[in-house]
Design a protein around this motif. Structure first.
Motif, PDB file in Angstrom:
ATOM      1  N   ILE A  45     -11.464  -6.370 -12.566  1.00 13.08           N
ATOM      2  CA  ILE A  45     -10.676  -6.392 -11.334  1.00 13.08           C
ATOM      3  C   ILE A  45     -11.588  -6.370 -10.114  1.00 13.08           C
ATOM      4  O   ILE A  45     -11.412  -7.143  -9.161  1.00 13.08           O
ATOM      5  CB  ILE A  45      -9.706  -5.186 -11.290  1.00 13.08           C
ATOM      6  CG1 ILE A  45      -8.653  -5.328 -12.387  1.00 13.08           C
ATOM      7  CG2 ILE A  45      -9.043  -5.069  -9.921  1.00 13.08           C
ATOM      8  CD1 ILE A  45      -7.821  -4.073 -12.607  1.00 13.08           C
TER       9      ILE A  45
ATOM     10  N   ILE B   3     -12.037  -9.296  -7.015  1.00 11.66           N
ATOM     11  CA  ILE B   3     -11.942  -9.011  -5.576  1.00 11.66           C
ATOM     12  C   ILE B   3     -13.227  -9.414  -4.867  1.00 11.66           C
ATOM     13  O   ILE B   3     -13.202 -10.026  -3.796  1.00 11.66           O
ATOM     14  CB  ILE B   3     -11.625  -7.516  -5.341  1.00 11.66           C
ATOM     15  CG1 ILE B   3     -10.258  -7.164  -5.933  1.00 11.66           C
ATOM     16  CG2 ILE B   3     -11.657  -7.191  -3.845  1.00 11.66           C
ATOM     17  CD1 ILE B   3      -9.943  -5.679  -5.948  1.00 11.66           C
TER      18      ILE B   3
ATOM     19  N   VAL C 205     -12.672   0.211  -8.124  1.00 12.54           N
ATOM     20  CA  VAL C 205     -11.251   0.303  -8.452  1.00 12.54           C
ATOM     21  C   VAL C 205     -10.921   1.755  -8.755  1.00 12.54           C
ATOM     22  O   VAL C 205     -11.461   2.346  -9.695  1.00 12.54           O
ATOM     23  CB  VAL C 205     -10.890  -0.608  -9.638  1.00 12.54           C
ATOM     24  CG1 VAL C 205      -9.427  -0.445 -10.025  1.00 12.54           C
ATOM     25  CG2 VAL C 205     -11.192  -2.065  -9.288  1.00 12.54           C
TER      26      VAL C 205
ATOM     27  N   TYR D 265       0.194  -1.403 -10.383  1.00 13.76           N
ATOM     28  CA  TYR D 265      -0.327  -0.938  -9.087  1.00 13.76           C
ATOM     29  C   TYR D 265      -1.847  -0.742  -9.209  1.00 13.76           C
ATOM     30  O   TYR D 265      -2.325  -0.071 -10.120  1.00 13.76           O
ATOM     31  CB  TYR D 265       0.317   0.394  -8.685  1.00 13.76           C
ATOM     32  CG  TYR D 265      -0.315   1.020  -7.463  1.00 13.76           C
ATOM     33  CD1 TYR D 265       0.026   0.585  -6.181  1.00 13.76           C
ATOM     34  CD2 TYR D 265      -1.261   2.036  -7.581  1.00 13.76           C
ATOM     35  CE1 TYR D 265      -0.561   1.149  -5.058  1.00 13.76           C
ATOM     36  CE2 TYR D 265      -1.855   2.607  -6.465  1.00 13.76           C
ATOM     37  CZ  TYR D 265      -1.500   2.154  -5.205  1.00 13.76           C
ATOM     38  OH  TYR D 265      -2.081   2.711  -4.096  1.00 13.76           O
ATOM     39  N   ILE D 266      -2.589  -1.374  -8.288  1.00 11.99           N
ATOM     40  CA  ILE D 266      -4.048  -1.271  -8.279  1.00 11.99           C
ATOM     41  C   ILE D 266      -4.502  -0.817  -6.901  1.00 11.99           C
ATOM     42  O   ILE D 266      -4.118  -1.404  -5.882  1.00 11.99           O
ATOM     43  CB  ILE D 266      -4.704  -2.628  -8.609  1.00 11.99           C
ATOM     44  CG1 ILE D 266      -4.300  -3.094 -10.011  1.00 11.99           C
ATOM     45  CG2 ILE D 266      -6.234  -2.533  -8.486  1.00 11.99           C
ATOM     46  CD1 ILE D 266      -4.718  -4.524 -10.322  1.00 11.99           C
ATOM     47  N   GLN D 267      -5.305   0.221  -6.875  1.00  9.22           N
ATOM     48  CA  GLN D 267      -5.903   0.679  -5.619  1.00  9.22           C
ATOM     49  C   GLN D 267      -7.419   0.498  -5.706  1.00  9.22           C
ATOM     50  O   GLN D 267      -8.053   0.950  -6.662  1.00  9.22           O
ATOM     51  CB  GLN D 267      -5.584   2.158  -5.360  1.00  9.22           C
ATOM     52  CG  GLN D 267      -6.104   2.665  -4.022  1.00  9.22           C
ATOM     53  CD  GLN D 267      -5.868   4.153  -3.875  1.00  9.22           C
ATOM     54  OE1 GLN D 267      -6.707   4.973  -4.234  1.00  9.22           O
ATOM     55  NE2 GLN D 267      -4.699   4.520  -3.353  1.00  9.22           N
TER      56      GLN D 267
ATOM     57  N   GLY E  86      -6.857  -9.950  -0.159  1.00  9.08           N
ATOM     58  CA  GLY E  86      -5.858  -9.295  -0.999  1.00  9.08           C
ATOM     59  C   GLY E  86      -4.884 -10.274  -1.630  1.00  9.08           C
ATOM     60  O   GLY E  86      -4.547 -10.161  -2.808  1.00  9.08           O
TER      61      GLY E  86
ATOM     62  N   ARG F  73      -4.767 -10.865  -5.581  1.00 12.54           N
ATOM     63  CA  ARG F  73      -3.517 -10.497  -6.251  1.00 12.54           C
ATOM     64  C   ARG F  73      -2.971 -11.650  -7.078  1.00 12.54           C
ATOM     65  O   ARG F  73      -2.527 -11.458  -8.225  1.00 12.54           O
ATOM     66  CB  ARG F  73      -2.473 -10.067  -5.209  1.00 12.54           C
ATOM     67  CG  ARG F  73      -1.114  -9.718  -5.819  1.00 12.54           C
ATOM     68  CD  ARG F  73      -0.109  -9.328  -4.759  1.00 12.54           C
ATOM     69  NE  ARG F  73      -0.003 -10.335  -3.708  1.00 12.54           N
ATOM     70  CZ  ARG F  73       0.650 -11.488  -3.835  1.00 12.54           C
ATOM     71  NH1 ARG F  73       1.255 -11.796  -4.993  1.00 12.54           N
ATOM     72  NH2 ARG F  73       0.722 -12.339  -2.840  1.00 12.54           N
TER      73      ARG F  73
ATOM     74  N   LEU G 295      -5.019 -11.880 -10.219  1.00 16.18           N
ATOM     75  CA  LEU G 295      -4.772 -10.728 -11.083  1.00 16.18           C
ATOM     76  C   LEU G 295      -3.429 -10.848 -11.791  1.00 16.18           C
ATOM     77  O   LEU G 295      -3.293 -10.462 -12.959  1.00 16.18           O
ATOM     78  CB  LEU G 295      -4.831  -9.430 -10.268  1.00 16.18           C
ATOM     79  CG  LEU G 295      -6.230  -9.026  -9.790  1.00 16.18           C
ATOM     80  CD1 LEU G 295      -6.145  -7.925  -8.735  1.00 16.18           C
ATOM     81  CD2 LEU G 295      -7.090  -8.568 -10.962  1.00 16.18           C
TER      82      LEU G 295
ATOM     83  N   VAL H 136       1.646  -7.735  -9.458  1.00 17.73           N
ATOM     84  CA  VAL H 136       0.578  -6.799  -9.081  1.00 17.73           C
ATOM     85  C   VAL H 136       0.759  -6.386  -7.637  1.00 17.73           C
ATOM     86  O   VAL H 136       0.984  -7.231  -6.755  1.00 17.73           O
ATOM     87  CB  VAL H 136      -0.819  -7.444  -9.266  1.00 17.73           C
ATOM     88  CG1 VAL H 136      -1.906  -6.562  -8.639  1.00 17.73           C
ATOM     89  CG2 VAL H 136      -1.112  -7.660 -10.749  1.00 17.73           C
TER      90      VAL H 136
ATOM     91  N   LEU I 281      -1.556  -4.804  -4.928  1.00 13.34           N
ATOM     92  CA  LEU I 281      -2.978  -4.508  -4.707  1.00 13.34           C
ATOM     93  C   LEU I 281      -3.134  -3.789  -3.378  1.00 13.34           C
ATOM     94  O   LEU I 281      -2.877  -4.346  -2.316  1.00 13.34           O
ATOM     95  CB  LEU I 281      -3.790  -5.800  -4.716  1.00 13.34           C
ATOM     96  CG  LEU I 281      -5.298  -5.671  -4.489  1.00 13.34           C
ATOM     97  CD1 LEU I 281      -5.942  -4.765  -5.541  1.00 13.34           C
ATOM     98  CD2 LEU I 281      -5.948  -7.045  -4.511  1.00 13.34           C
TER      99      LEU I 281
END
Length: 280
Positions: free
Chosen positions: A198, A202, A222, A234-236, A262, A266, A269, A277, A279
């Protein structure tokens, strides 16, 4: 009738920066496991992409592009060849047909063909752009092959981008691999941890959108991956830069650049996860 014996082994992708190693790996596997960018040395990890076939299993090890200065070539190649020798059953040395071979290619070929006791296939990439310097690479290859070796075994013209010549390349690879059962589970496509994959996606979007304004030292961490309701992931993630000026570039005017990164990350992903997703 006797059952065909499977062949499996490690194949190391080696070459200068931007010759197309990551594109080749992703197109052979049919899924992205390696970052693609015009910025040199964007592949930070030795990624294992795993191809399963009726003939067996190929475990590809992608390496950062060889990015050489006059002072560093010998030291760098000594480390590289030592690492490759320990892991590889076969080496794919990839070159870019649109770029003439120079002294770096001479040094790399000499060391690969004379100092490593492993088979090497020279992969002539970017034939979609034209043959350009193909004859020069082939003649150089013949010059450094040990006496008695067949020069046609092997150099293979391909277009990693257009997926041309990849079947011939796979045929050659399997010919060199040892008889062995699969080394990894057959439903596994990479041993790169999910968070690193991931983060690499990005980073790729940052490089592609900023061009050369941000150095390749930019990092992505990540923090959270959570499966949530309604088939949502959900990805932070946190983007790390070295200077405040780079932070301003990453955010962009009214946050437009960060929004663009982003959005592109996204979308990719979601293709990888086959889920929606979010992001952050």
């Amino acid at each position: 009738m006797s059952k065909t014996k499977l062949r499996s082994g490690f194949v190391v992708l080696l070459g200068r920066a931007n010759v197309g190693k990551s594109t080749l790996l992703n197109n052979l596997l049919g899924k992205k496991v390696s970052i693609i960018s015009k910025v040199p040395q964007t592949t930070r990890y030795s990624i294992r992409g795993i191809l399963n076939d009726k003939r067996g299993q190929i475990v590809f090890v992608d390496t950062p592009g060889i990015y050489i200065t006059k002072k560093k070539i010998s030291k760098f190649l000594t480390k590289r060849t030592f690492a490759v020798k320990e892991e590889a059953d076969l080496i794919l040395y990839m070159v870019d047909l649109s770029r003439a071979p120079g002294k770096e290619e001479r040094e790399i070929m000499r060391r690969l063909l004379h100092r490593i006791d492993r088979p090497v296939i020279m992969t002539l990439n970017k034939r979609d752009l034209g043959q350009f310097h193909a004859d020069e690479y082939i003649e150089l290859w013949k010059e450094y092959l040990p006496e008695g070796d067949d020069p046609l075994k092997y150099f293979i013209p391909i277009s990693a981008l257009e997926k041309r010549g990849l079947d011939e390349l796979l045929d050659a690879i399997f010919e060199f691999l040892p008889e062995s059962p699969p080394l990894y589970p057959e439903d596994m496509i990479s041993d790169l941890p999910e968070k690193l994959l991931i983060a690499d996606i990005i980073r790729e979007k940052i490089f592609n959108l900023t061009h050369e304004e941000v150095p390749h030292s930019v990092a992505v961490k990540v923090e959270i991956i959570e499966e949530r309701k309604n088939n949502l992931v959900y990805i932070q993630a946190t983007i790390l830069v070295e200077r405040k000026s780079q932070k301003a570039i990453i955010i962009g005017k009214r946050g437009e650049f960060l929004k663009g990164v982003g959005t592109e990350a996204r979308e990719e992903l979601e293709l990888n996860f086959q889920k929606k997703v979010f992001l952050d």
